[in-house]
Design a protein around this motif. Structure first.
Motif, mmCIF file in Angstrom:
data_model
loop_
_atom_site.group_PDB
_atom_site.id
_atom_site.type_symbol
_atom_site.label_atom_id
_atom_site.label_comp_id
_atom_site.label_asym_id
_atom_site.label_seq_id
_atom_site.Cartn_x
_atom_site.Cartn_y
_atom_site.Cartn_z
ATOM 1 N N CYS A 255 0.765 -1.090 -0.122
ATOM 2 C CA CYS A 255 0.136 -0.026 -0.056
ATOM 3 C C CYS A 255 0.905 1.210 0.020
ATOM 4 O O CYS A 255 0.648 2.356 -0.540
ATOM 5 C CB CYS A 255 -1.110 -0.010 1.096
ATOM 6 S SG CYS A 255 -2.291 -1.162 0.933
ATOM 7 N N ALA A 256 1.960 1.113 0.431
ATOM 8 C CA ALA A 256 2.967 2.406 0.588
ATOM 9 C C ALA A 256 3.396 2.487 -0.667
ATOM 10 O O ALA A 256 3.778 3.664 -1.397
ATOM 11 C CB ALA A 256 4.058 2.062 1.387
ATOM 12 N N MET A 257 3.621 1.422 -1.399
ATOM 13 C CA MET A 257 4.309 1.268 -2.841
ATOM 14 C C MET A 257 3.218 1.991 -3.878
ATOM 15 O O MET A 257 3.663 2.660 -4.787
ATOM 16 C CB MET A 257 4.621 -0.107 -3.254
ATOM 17 C CG MET A 257 4.695 -0.363 -4.677
ATOM 18 S SD MET A 257 4.983 -2.084 -5.349
ATOM 19 C CE MET A 257 3.110 -2.221 -5.404
ATOM 20 N N ILE A 315 -5.293 -6.857 8.712
ATOM 21 C CA ILE A 315 -4.732 -6.582 7.307
ATOM 22 C C ILE A 315 -5.308 -5.222 6.940
ATOM 23 O O ILE A 315 -4.498 -4.208 6.297
ATOM 24 C CB ILE A 315 -5.186 -7.444 6.182
ATOM 25 C CG1 ILE A 315 -4.658 -8.764 6.567
ATOM 26 C CG2 ILE A 315 -4.848 -7.013 5.016
ATOM 27 C CD1 ILE A 315 -2.910 -8.878 6.554
ATOM 28 N N ALA A 316 -6.477 -4.805 7.130
ATOM 29 C CA ALA A 316 -7.058 -3.706 6.833
ATOM 30 C C ALA A 316 -6.398 -2.324 7.577
ATOM 31 O O ALA A 316 -6.063 -1.356 6.958
ATOM 32 C CB ALA A 316 -8.679 -3.765 7.296
ATOM 33 N N GLN A 317 -6.009 -2.694 8.650
ATOM 34 C CA GLN A 317 -5.471 -1.525 9.677
ATOM 35 C C GLN A 317 -4.039 -1.360 9.064
ATOM 36 O O GLN A 317 -3.673 -0.074 9.046
ATOM 37 C CB GLN A 317 -5.565 -1.674 11.168
ATOM 38 C CG GLN A 317 -6.625 -1.974 11.549
ATOM 39 C CD GLN A 317 -6.686 -2.501 13.326
ATOM 40 O OE1 GLN A 317 -5.807 -3.077 13.711
ATOM 41 N NE2 GLN A 317 -7.682 -2.590 14.017
ATOM 42 N N ALA A 318 -3.513 -2.396 8.582
ATOM 43 C CA ALA A 318 -1.853 -2.320 8.136
ATOM 44 C C ALA A 318 -2.065 -1.351 6.703
ATOM 45 O O ALA A 318 -1.096 -0.507 6.413
ATOM 46 C CB ALA A 318 -1.311 -3.734 7.932
ATOM 47 N N GLY A 319 -3.061 -1.609 5.916
ATOM 48 C CA GLY A 319 -2.992 -0.749 4.671
ATOM 49 C C GLY A 319 -3.524 0.546 4.971
ATOM 50 O O GLY A 319 -3.034 1.382 4.341
ATOM 51 N N VAL A 320 -4.472 0.956 5.564
ATOM 52 C CA VAL A 320 -5.176 2.226 6.029
ATOM 53 C C VAL A 320 -3.942 3.070 6.661
ATOM 54 O O VAL A 320 -4.031 4.437 6.503
ATOM 55 C CB VAL A 320 -6.322 1.989 6.839
ATOM 56 C CG1 VAL A 320 -6.902 3.216 7.390
ATOM 57 C CG2 VAL A 320 -7.483 1.341 5.860
ATOM 58 N N GLY A 323 -2.238 5.626 4.483
ATOM 59 C CA GLY A 323 -2.860 6.451 4.074
ATOM 60 C C GLY A 323 -3.648 6.065 2.899
ATOM 61 O O GLY A 323 -4.508 6.851 2.279
ATOM 62 N N ALA A 324 -3.491 4.625 2.493
ATOM 63 C CA ALA A 324 -4.374 4.249 1.401
ATOM 64 C C ALA A 324 -5.864 4.080 2.019
ATOM 65 O O ALA A 324 -6.285 4.012 3.061
ATOM 66 C CB ALA A 324 -3.883 2.983 1.060
ATOM 67 N N PHE A 381 -7.646 -2.095 -1.336
ATOM 68 C CA PHE A 381 -7.062 -0.809 -1.137
ATOM 69 C C PHE A 381 -6.889 -0.068 -2.243
ATOM 70 O O PHE A 381 -6.529 -0.579 -3.249
ATOM 71 C CB PHE A 381 -5.819 -0.916 -0.241
ATOM 72 C CG PHE A 381 -5.939 -1.607 0.853
ATOM 73 C CD1 PHE A 381 -6.287 -1.183 2.368
ATOM 74 C CD2 PHE A 381 -5.486 -2.950 0.925
ATOM 75 C CE1 PHE A 381 -6.297 -2.115 3.222
ATOM 76 C CE2 PHE A 381 -5.554 -3.994 2.189
ATOM 77 C CZ PHE A 381 -6.001 -3.387 3.199
ATOM 78 N N SER A 382 -7.039 1.212 -2.107
ATOM 79 C CA SER A 382 -6.829 1.968 -3.334
ATOM 80 C C SER A 382 -6.461 3.514 -3.205
ATOM 81 O O SER A 382 -6.139 3.921 -1.689
ATOM 82 C CB SER A 382 -8.329 2.288 -4.092
ATOM 83 O OG SER A 382 -9.192 3.067 -3.265
ATOM 84 N N ARG A 383 -5.689 4.054 -4.048
ATOM 85 C CA ARG A 383 -5.543 5.545 -4.137
ATOM 86 C C ARG A 383 -5.898 6.102 -5.415
ATOM 87 O O ARG A 383 -5.489 5.654 -6.496
ATOM 88 C CB ARG A 383 -3.845 5.734 -3.778
ATOM 89 C CG ARG A 383 -3.401 5.244 -2.554
ATOM 90 C CD ARG A 383 -1.750 5.681 -2.379
ATOM 91 N NE ARG A 383 -1.259 4.740 -1.067
ATOM 92 C CZ ARG A 383 -0.948 5.370 -0.181
ATOM 93 N NH1 ARG A 383 -1.461 6.668 0.149
ATOM 94 N NH2 ARG A 383 -0.148 4.653 0.627
#
Length: 401
Positions: A255-257, A315-320, A323-324, A381-383
């Motif tokens: 998600c950071a990538m 997993i959801a917390q890690a992605g969010v 900032g995703a 997840f998205s941006r």
């Protein structure tokens, strides 16, 4: 014979070459246990068993993916089960590309390459404009299988595919990981008489065995402790479960990538309040060998899959945290139905019994609550995507995380 193997009548013995590989890996693990003072965290044992260079389950030459034990495989995944899985999945992936204004795809852990080949063909049929399809896979043996599968099944698009050893620092596009998170190493933790222990591995009488050590001050274990008490009314003499640091770290990295686009993960598991239910007081760790599920992670190291269900709240917390945006979370059945799998199936003429019946049976397995439909979930997840996707338009369960 490997002294660590506990063969039963229902589990066939490996051939001499495979057994030699397992024995070499066993010796490597035994040496690492000795070097660590006689005790190794289970997470490290699992990492070596699955990924030790040239010897681990995913880095060695085992067949792994297939339809039946006779082909030397250990389990079947959705892309192996039916080409309709890829044909349907292509639709929300295409929408994510369009909505984010991106043109690149990336698959992590592409297995035999069947999902990649199926998606490439589906994108061509749908007229989806894309530049390249990147596969990130650590296994050289699997890369060659993927290359052969793609060249055989999507020859006109094979030139768009490239392979990487590691994730790039930045990526614009859509990422897909099918049954990737469950193969990440997990720690085993055990609550006994109110105290938490970490379960490790020792070498004992020529065999591997579990050994528990007290653990204190671990915030993730404290979160688990509270979640177990919240999810259950009863007390447990012993509660065994897993922590998913590696899967959460991987999610953060992906998600950071992701600078623009979306990342989809499909796997079996539960949100936190279900994961720590009394039904799973013995943990979710399991092994797959020749299409048989069993509970012994020390059987034939390097020749069997070791896996654990995914705790999707973490997993959801890690992605969010990166900032995703959480794009959606739902069951595989609901996701595929929203994405139009029944329409994809209807493209096959029911009068063509030899094609239609196997396809319909496969779709039933993908959707059925008793098969893959409910146990498997899709999280994304998205941006840079303003609205939800059609595949999450109804039945989204993000509120349960």
């Amino acid at each position: 014979m490997n002294p660590n193997a506990r063969q039963t009548d229902s589990l066939p013995a490996p051939g001499p070459d495979a057994l030699a590989q397992s024995e070499a890996l066993t010796a490597l693990i035994r040496a690492e246990i000795a070097g660590a003072g006689g005790w190794l965290p289970f997470s490290r044992y699992m990492e070596l068993a699955l990924y030790a260079p040239g010897l681990g389950y995913y880095s060695g030459g085992a067949t792994k993916f297939g339809r039946r034990a006779e082909d030397g495989s250990d389990f079947v995944t959705a892309p192996e089960l039916s080409p309709l899985f890829a044909a349907t999945l292509a639709r929300p992936l295409a929408q994510a590309l369009a909505d984010s204004g991106t043109r690149d795809l990336m698959e992590f852990g592409a297995g035999t390459g069947k999902l990649a080949a199926g998606l490439l063909n589906a994108f061509a049929e749908l007229g989806v404009p894309f530049e390249r399809y990147t596969i990130v896979d650590l296994s050289g043996e699997l890369r060659e299988r993927q290359r052969a599968t793609i060249e055989a099944n999507a020859p006109a698009l094979a030139s768009k595919v490239k392979w990487l050893d590691a994730l790039p620092q930045a990526f614009d596009g859509v990422v897909i990981g099918n049954e990737v998170l469950d193969a990440m190493p997990v720690r085993l933790v055990v609550r006994k008489l109110g105290a938490w222990h970490e379960r490790g591995v020792v070498a004992q009488n020529g065999r591997f065995a579990f050994d528990d050590r007290l653990v204190a001050g671990d915030p993730l274990v404290a979160t688990i402790d509270a979640a177990i008490d919240e999810a259950n009314d009863e007390l447990f003499m012993e509660y065994v479960t897993e922590t998913h640091e590696a899967a959460m770290a991987f999610t953060r990295t992906v998600c950071a990538m992701l600078t623009r686009g979306a990342a989809f993960f499909i796997d079996y598991g539960f949100p936190r309040h279900e994961f720590y239910h009394a039904q799973r007081a013995g943990g979710t760790l399991m092994c797959h060998y020749r299409h048989r599920a069993h509970a012994d992670p020390f059987l034939y190291p390097g020749l069997q899959d070791i896996t654990a269900h995914v705790e999707f709240t973490g997993i959801a917390q890690a992605g969010v945290e990166t900032g995703a945006d959480l794009l959606g979370f739902t069951s595989q059945a609901r996701f595929l139905m929203n994405a139009g799998i029944t329409d994809v199936l209807s493209d096959i003429d029911p009068a063509d019994v030899k094609r239609f019946l196997p396809a319909a049976n496969a779709v039933q397995k993908l959707l059925s609550e008793a098969e893959m439909g409910e146990l498997f979930k899709v999280i994304a997840f998205s941006r840079g995507i303003a609205d939800t996707l059609d595949a999450f338009a109804s039945g989204d369960r993000s509120h349960t995380l």
